[in-house]
Design a protein around this motif. Structure first.
Motif, PDB file in Angstrom:
ATOM      1  N   ALA A   1      32.164  41.337  42.027  1.00 34.79           N
ATOM      2  CA  ALA A   1      32.469  40.807  40.796  1.00 34.79           C
ATOM      3  C   ALA A   1      32.234  39.326  40.638  1.00 34.79           C
ATOM      4  N   MET A   2      32.122  38.586  41.467  1.00 35.74           N
ATOM      5  CA  MET A   2      31.647  37.117  41.768  1.00 35.74           C
ATOM      6  C   MET A   2      30.322  37.181  41.349  1.00 35.74           C
ATOM      7  N   ALA A   3      29.498  38.037  41.916  1.00 33.23           N
ATOM      8  CA  ALA A   3      27.835  37.938  41.391  1.00 33.23           C
ATOM      9  C   ALA A   3      27.921  38.509  40.121  1.00 33.23           C
ATOM     10  N   GLU A   4      28.497  39.333  39.708  1.00 35.20           N
ATOM     11  CA  GLU A   4      28.330  40.003  38.459  1.00 35.20           C
ATOM     12  C   GLU A   4      28.445  38.819  37.439  1.00 35.20           C
ATOM     13  N   GLU A   5      29.652  38.108  37.374  1.00 36.51           N
ATOM     14  CA  GLU A   5      29.951  37.382  36.663  1.00 36.51           C
ATOM     15  C   GLU A   5      29.017  36.150  36.741  1.00 36.51           C
ATOM     16  N   ALA A   6      28.509  35.541  37.708  1.00 36.90           N
ATOM     17  CA  ALA A   6      27.777  34.557  37.894  1.00 36.90           C
ATOM     18  C   ALA A   6      26.580  34.827  37.241  1.00 36.90           C
TER      19      ALA A   6
ATOM     20  N   PRO B   1      30.567  24.720  28.852  1.00 34.28           N
ATOM     21  CA  PRO B   1      30.772  25.312  30.277  1.00 34.28           C
ATOM     22  C   PRO B   1      31.810  26.199  30.371  1.00 34.28           C
ATOM     23  N   ARG B   2      31.851  27.365  31.179  1.00 37.25           N
ATOM     24  CA  ARG B   2      33.165  28.243  31.325  1.00 37.25           C
ATOM     25  C   ARG B   2      33.156  28.280  32.859  1.00 37.25           C
ATOM     26  N   ALA B   3      34.549  28.688  33.177  1.00 37.15           N
ATOM     27  CA  ALA B   3      34.962  28.879  34.563  1.00 37.15           C
ATOM     28  C   ALA B   3      35.687  30.332  34.585  1.00 37.15           C
ATOM     29  N   VAL B   4      35.339  30.993  35.579  1.00 35.36           N
ATOM     30  CA  VAL B   4      35.812  32.309  35.884  1.00 35.36           C
ATOM     31  C   VAL B   4      36.370  32.417  37.261  1.00 35.36           C
ATOM     32  N   THR B   5      37.628  32.809  37.437  1.00 34.66           N
ATOM     33  CA  THR B   5      38.433  32.993  38.755  1.00 34.66           C
ATOM     34  C   THR B   5      38.282  34.514  38.878  1.00 34.66           C
ATOM     35  N   VAL B   6      37.974  34.801  40.341  1.00 38.45           N
ATOM     36  CA  VAL B   6      37.915  35.969  40.792  1.00 38.45           C
ATOM     37  C   VAL B   6      39.323  36.373  41.205  1.00 38.45           C
ATOM     38  N   PRO B   7      40.090  37.258  41.081  1.00 40.41           N
ATOM     39  CA  PRO B   7      41.321  37.397  41.789  1.00 40.41           C
ATOM     40  C   PRO B   7      41.084  37.980  43.024  1.00 40.41           C
ATOM     41  N   PHE B   8      42.427  37.598  43.948  1.00 37.72           N
ATOM     42  CA  PHE B   8      42.416  37.761  45.366  1.00 37.72           C
ATOM     43  C   PHE B   8      43.538  38.517  45.669  1.00 37.72           C
ATOM     44  N   SER B   9      43.580  39.250  46.806  1.00 33.46           N
ATOM     45  CA  SER B   9      44.764  39.751  47.558  1.00 33.46           C
ATOM     46  C   SER B   9      44.877  39.580  48.928  1.00 33.46           C
ATOM     47  N   ILE B  10      45.777  39.818  49.439  1.00 33.77           N
ATOM     48  CA  ILE B  10      45.987  39.409  51.075  1.00 33.77           C
ATOM     49  C   ILE B  10      45.883  40.963  51.659  1.00 33.77           C
ATOM     50  N   GLN B  11      44.959  41.324  52.560  1.00 33.21           N
ATOM     51  CA  GLN B  11      44.766  42.666  53.281  1.00 33.21           C
ATOM     52  C   GLN B  11      45.604  42.148  54.595  1.00 33.21           C
ATOM     53  N   ARG B  12      46.553  43.047  54.801  1.00 35.49           N
ATOM     54  CA  ARG B  12      47.458  42.770  56.145  1.00 35.49           C
ATOM     55  C   ARG B  12      46.852  43.815  57.169  1.00 35.49           C
TER      56      ARG B  12
END
Length: 332
Positions: free
Chosen positions: A296-301, A316-327
């Motif tokens: 997702a980060m690469a595609e948005e960039a 200019p635009r800013a895109v934030t890629v969502p995160f999760s915690i893999q326990r």
């Protein structure tokens, strides 16, 4: 004879402009139409004349990707995804390593201004030390990472929020003496600063005391650097209850040191990383980590860069890629 755009258009039953849109990848084309055009291109063995196209529209079809250190596992995964994203948009990639040197970034900007590349995607560590600065004429560019600015487009992860979430998770497991591995001195990398900020905010929210001794400084964010920094810490201090490592690579080094010291993970020390690298589920114990999509980060960039190339005047635009915690097992 070499097939032309008109030959492809005739066989696919579309206009030459539609063929150009498919080749350039800058305009959305109906999937069925794209399939017909690509099938016609394959049948005719059509190869775009990039040199002629560059003379007509001032583009090379080449973009640059510049990362500080190509030797890290995170860089390898990110490079793979950016190359794939560029390929989907029919772009070629020129890969560069800046070596944490703003002069190398400046050389890339110069190449882009000279139309040797159409634009660049880069990952500066600190804006104050980057060639991307206010007040200069910039080519199309996208910044990856945690550097905060409003000069060019940016794609990143909410590192402050992710660090808060990891610290809270460790505290919810009963851990009170929580250390971080990867802290750097003031003025250092934005990644270290944002993750440290999130850690401190979580401690304040939880009512846990802040102990500067538990912010383990590590200038080298490789596994060996993490191992060396943690070994030096354990030689002077009691082990923490939990260890939040600012990258998975640092965590791999930490796991080795803790095992050598006879400390059980997670019974004695709970350990979490950041990046969720491909090998993190397979280390022993498997590593809990902050996960986000490199694809997702690469595609948005790449998408944002193409938008800039087509429309140099937009804000200019800013895109934030969502995160999760893999326990996983390292936190119990």
């Amino acid at each position: 004879m070499r097939a032309t755009v008109r030959d492809v258009a005739r066989l696919a039953g579309v206009s030459p402009k539609t063929v150009s849109n498919v080749v350039n990848g800058t305009v959305r084309v109906n999937p069925d139409t794209r399939d017909r055009v690509e099938a016609a291109m394959a049948t005719l063995d059509y190869v775009p004349n990039l040199s002629a196209r560059g003379l007509r529209n001032g583009r090379s079809g080449l973009i640059a990707l510049a990362l500080p250190d190509l030797s890290t596992p995170f860089s390898a995964e990110l490079v793979h995804e950016v190359v794939e994203a560029a390929h989907r948009h029919r772009l070629a990639i020129q890969l560069e390593e800046t070596g944490y040197d703003p002069e190398r970034e400046l050389q890339l900007l110069t190449k882009a201004r000279a139309n040797l590349v159409d634009g660049l995607i880069l990952n500066p560590l600190v804006l104050d030390q980057s060639a991307v600065t206010p007040g200069i004429v910039l080519p199309p560019a996208v910044i990856l990472g945690e550097v905060q600015q409003n000069i060019v487009d940016a794609v990143g992860v909410d590192s402050v929020g992710a660090a808060r979430a990891v610290t809270r998770m460790l505290a919810e497991g009963g851990r009170r003496r929580i250390a971080v591995l990867g802290a750097r001195r003031p003025g250092a990398a934005a990644t270290a600063e944002t993750r440290t900020r999130g850690y401190r905010e979580a401690l304040a929210e939880l009512g846990l005391p802040w102990d500067p001794e538990l912010e383990i400084v590590c200038e080298d964010w490789h596994s060996a650097g993490g191992a060396g920094a943690l070994s030096a810490f354990l030689a002077r201090h009691d082990p923490p209850d939990a260890l939040f490592c600012f990258t998975d690579s640092l965590a791999y080094g930490a796991l080795s040191v803790l095992a050598s010291a006879g400390l059980s993970v997670p019974d004695d020390v709970s350990v979490s990383g950041f990046d969720d690298l491909d090998m993190s589920p397979y280390v022993v114990p498997s590593l809990t980590s902050v996960s986000f999509s490199r694809r997702a980060m690469a595609e948005e960039a790449v998408r944002l860069l193409l938008e800039q190339i087509g429309n140099r005047g937009r804000a200019p635009r800013a895109v934030t890629v969502p995160f999760s915690i893999q326990r996983r097992a390292s936190t119990g």
